[in-house]
Design an enzyme around this catalytic site. Structure first.
Site, mmCIF file in Angstrom:
data_model
loop_
_atom_site.group_PDB
_atom_site.id
_atom_site.type_symbol
_atom_site.label_atom_id
_atom_site.label_comp_id
_atom_site.label_asym_id
_atom_site.label_seq_id
_atom_site.Cartn_x
_atom_site.Cartn_y
_atom_site.Cartn_z
ATOM 1 N N LYS A 57 0.829 -1.210 0.000
ATOM 2 C CA LYS A 57 0.000 0.000 0.000
ATOM 3 C C LYS A 57 0.861 1.256 0.000
ATOM 4 C CE LYS A 57 -3.979 -2.090 2.360
ATOM 5 N NZ LYS A 57 -4.785 -2.097 3.610
ATOM 6 N N SER A 73 -0.638 0.657 6.123
ATOM 7 C CA SER A 73 -0.997 -0.194 7.254
ATOM 8 C C SER A 73 -2.045 -1.211 6.824
ATOM 9 C CB SER A 73 -1.530 0.663 8.410
ATOM 10 O OG SER A 73 -1.745 -0.132 9.568
ATOM 11 N N ASP A 74 -1.999 -2.376 7.446
ATOM 12 C CA ASP A 74 -3.005 -3.399 7.191
ATOM 13 C C ASP A 74 -3.166 -4.217 8.464
ATOM 14 O OD1 ASP A 74 -4.606 -4.559 4.780
ATOM 15 O OD2 ASP A 74 -3.888 -6.311 5.889
ATOM 16 N N GLN A 75 -4.371 -4.694 8.706
ATOM 17 C CA GLN A 75 -4.640 -5.398 9.965
ATOM 18 C C GLN A 75 -5.492 -6.634 9.739
ATOM 19 O OE1 GLN A 75 -7.614 -3.967 12.970
ATOM 20 N NE2 GLN A 75 -5.798 -3.624 14.213
ATOM 21 N N GLY A 110 0.234 -4.611 10.352
ATOM 22 C CA GLY A 110 1.441 -4.289 9.608
ATOM 23 C C GLY A 110 1.536 -2.785 9.435
#
Length: 199
Positions: A57, A73-75, A110
């Site tokens: 991203k 960011s990723d979750q 992340g």
């Protein structure tokens, strides 16, 4: 002698939750929607997935810039070694919270910071564990009705009434539970010469 201009910040996300979190550190940033395929790879763990997507991203947005710092960011929520998605319906939210009652769910987030000019990358995965108290169906139904957490992985909003569902929170940064680990992000910004207290 004038101070050098600080790099422009970009949040590679249109999530209202992440925007609100980043506003705690600074209101001076732009948002951009990254064009990234979020399909998990075969045999990819939740940690590997959020690590890869956070970086993808940030890099997708940075690719269109000549300068600036891009936050990606990723979750994912993990329960019994399975990735838990957003419920989207009240029925699914009820089923999720029933399974979580008396158990723990780990959220892995992340976080990537990419310098569009230098190409420098900082990357981490931040875990945070939520322990649920034993919940009755009446409590679960009342919670879903009042807060409508249908767009939230795990079927709750920890920053709101969802806090009443828990017996314990375990992790370094409660902001990571909502989707953006601000303590780690602040350190990454400091590493790039950006001090939000002195901006």
């Amino acid at each position: 002698m004038t101070e050098p201009a600080l790099p422009t910040l970009y949040l590679a996300s249109t999530s209202s939750y992440r925007r609100q979190l980043l506003n705690k550190l600074t209101t001076e940033f732009h948002t951009a929607k990254p064009q990234v395929d979020e399909t998990p790879l075969a045999n990819e763990t939740a940690e590997q997935l959020v690590h890869r997507l956070a970086l993808a991203k940030a890099q997708a947005v940075a690719a269109g810039l000549s300068s600036g710092l891009v936050i990606g960011s990723d979750q994912m929520a993990v329960f019994n070694q399975h990735i838990i998605g957003k419920p989207h319906t009240a029925e699914n939210a009820l089923a999720q919270l029933r399974r979580f009652s008396g158990n723990s769910v780990t959220f892995v987030t992340g976080l990537a910071l990419v310098n569009a000019q230098s190409g420098n990358i900082q990357l981490c995965v931040e875990p945070f564990t939520v322990s649920f108290r034993t919940l009755t169906d009446a409590e679960i139904t009342a919670y879903i009705t009042r807060e409508q957490p249908l767009d939230c992985a795990g079927s709750f909003k920890s920053e709101g009434l969802g806090i009443s569902l828990f017996s314990k929170l375990s992790g370094d940064d409660p902001n990571s539970l909502i989707g953006l680990p601000l303590i780690r992000l602040n350190q990454m910004l400091l590493n790039e010469g950006v001090n939000v207290l002195l901006k």
